[in-house]
Motif scaffolding. Structure first.
Motif, PDB file in Angstrom:
ATOM      1  N   ALA A  78       2.937   2.125   0.314  1.00  0.00           N
ATOM      2  CA  ALA A  78       3.547   2.120   1.432  1.00  0.00           C
ATOM      3  C   ALA A  78       3.800   0.921   2.040  1.00  0.00           C
ATOM      4  CB  ALA A  78       3.012   3.068   2.912  1.00  0.00           C
ATOM      5  N   LYS A  79       2.584   0.304   1.513  1.00  0.00           N
ATOM      6  CA  LYS A  79       2.636  -1.548   2.130  1.00  0.00           C
ATOM      7  C   LYS A  79       3.510  -2.322   0.661  1.00  0.00           C
ATOM      8  CE  LYS A  79      -2.316  -2.207   3.622  1.00  0.00           C
ATOM      9  NZ  LYS A  79      -3.858  -2.322   3.110  1.00  0.00           N
ATOM     10  N   ILE A  80       3.496  -1.447  -0.925  1.00  0.00           N
ATOM     11  CA  ILE A  80       4.064  -2.440  -1.302  1.00  0.00           C
ATOM     12  C   ILE A  80       6.029  -1.816  -0.573  1.00  0.00           C
ATOM     13  CG2 ILE A  80       5.219  -2.190  -3.315  1.00  0.00           C
ATOM     14  CD1 ILE A  80       2.359  -1.260  -4.721  1.00  0.00           C
ATOM     15  N   LEU A  81       6.239  -0.742  -0.646  1.00  0.00           N
ATOM     16  CA  LEU A  81       7.636  -0.380   0.357  1.00  0.00           C
ATOM     17  C   LEU A  81       7.609  -0.976   0.353  1.00  0.00           C
ATOM     18  CD1 LEU A  81       9.699   1.865  -0.600  1.00  0.00           C
ATOM     19  CD2 LEU A  81       8.272   3.426   0.587  1.00  0.00           C
ATOM     20  N   PHE A  82       6.925  -0.894   2.493  1.00  0.00           N
ATOM     21  CA  PHE A  82       7.532  -1.588   3.557  1.00  0.00           C
ATOM     22  C   PHE A  82       6.486  -3.321   3.792  1.00  0.00           C
ATOM     23  CE2 PHE A  82       7.314   3.026   3.479  1.00  0.00           C
ATOM     24  CZ  PHE A  82       8.182   2.844   4.444  1.00  0.00           C
ATOM     25  N   SER A  83       7.136  -3.796   2.488  1.00  0.00           N
ATOM     26  CA  SER A  83       5.964  -4.797   2.915  1.00  0.00           C
ATOM     27  C   SER A  83       6.473  -6.338   4.010  1.00  0.00           C
ATOM     28  CB  SER A  83       6.531  -5.789   1.324  1.00  0.00           C
ATOM     29  OG  SER A  83       5.049  -7.143   1.120  1.00  0.00           O
ATOM     30  N   GLN A  84       5.817  -6.550   5.013  1.00  0.00           N
ATOM     31  CA  GLN A  84       5.878  -7.335   5.915  1.00  0.00           C
ATOM     32  C   GLN A  84       4.580  -8.889   5.857  1.00  0.00           C
ATOM     33  OE1 GLN A  84       8.805  -7.695   8.250  1.00  0.00           O
ATOM     34  NE2 GLN A  84       9.638  -5.398   6.895  1.00  0.00           N
ATOM     35  N   PRO A  85       5.215 -10.016   6.320  1.00  0.00           N
ATOM     36  CA  PRO A  85       3.993 -11.103   6.076  1.00  0.00           C
ATOM     37  C   PRO A  85       3.540 -10.668   7.347  1.00  0.00           C
ATOM     38  CG  PRO A  85       6.825 -11.466   6.656  1.00  0.00           C
ATOM     39  CD  PRO A  85       6.435 -10.594   6.355  1.00  0.00           C
TER      40      PRO A  85
END
Length: 91
Positions: A78-85
């Protein structure tokens, strides 16, 4: 303004309280993977060796271990898929 920025400012400016600002970082640390991994390792050892009569929970402890592993895997994807700064890097 971006909805993420608005939510960030709402939480950090509109919902802050001095007591919660002190307590919440400590409570957040309890939710870390390290805490749960150590707790689970202790439960695995105690239930496998039937210490304190915990042997009857061996199946449940194995299910908790599987749940923790699945949570880590799903969260990583999920962290890879929805990557946000991170907000502190952007604002």
């Amino acid at each position: 303004m971006n909805i993420n920025v608005e939510i960030f400012y709402l939480i950090n400016n509109g919902l802050s309280h001095p007591h919660l600002d002190f307590i919440m970082p400590h409570l957040s640390d309890l939710g870390g993977l390290t805490f749960y991994a150590i707790l689970l390792a202790i439960l695995l050892i105690l239930s496998r060796k039937d210490v304190f009569g915990l042997g009857k929970y061996w199946g449940l402890v194995k299910l908790l271990a599987l749940s923790l592993i699945l949570t880590v895997v799903v969260t990583a994807f999920a962290k890879i898929l929805f990557s946000q700064p991170r907000p502190f890097l952007v604002l």
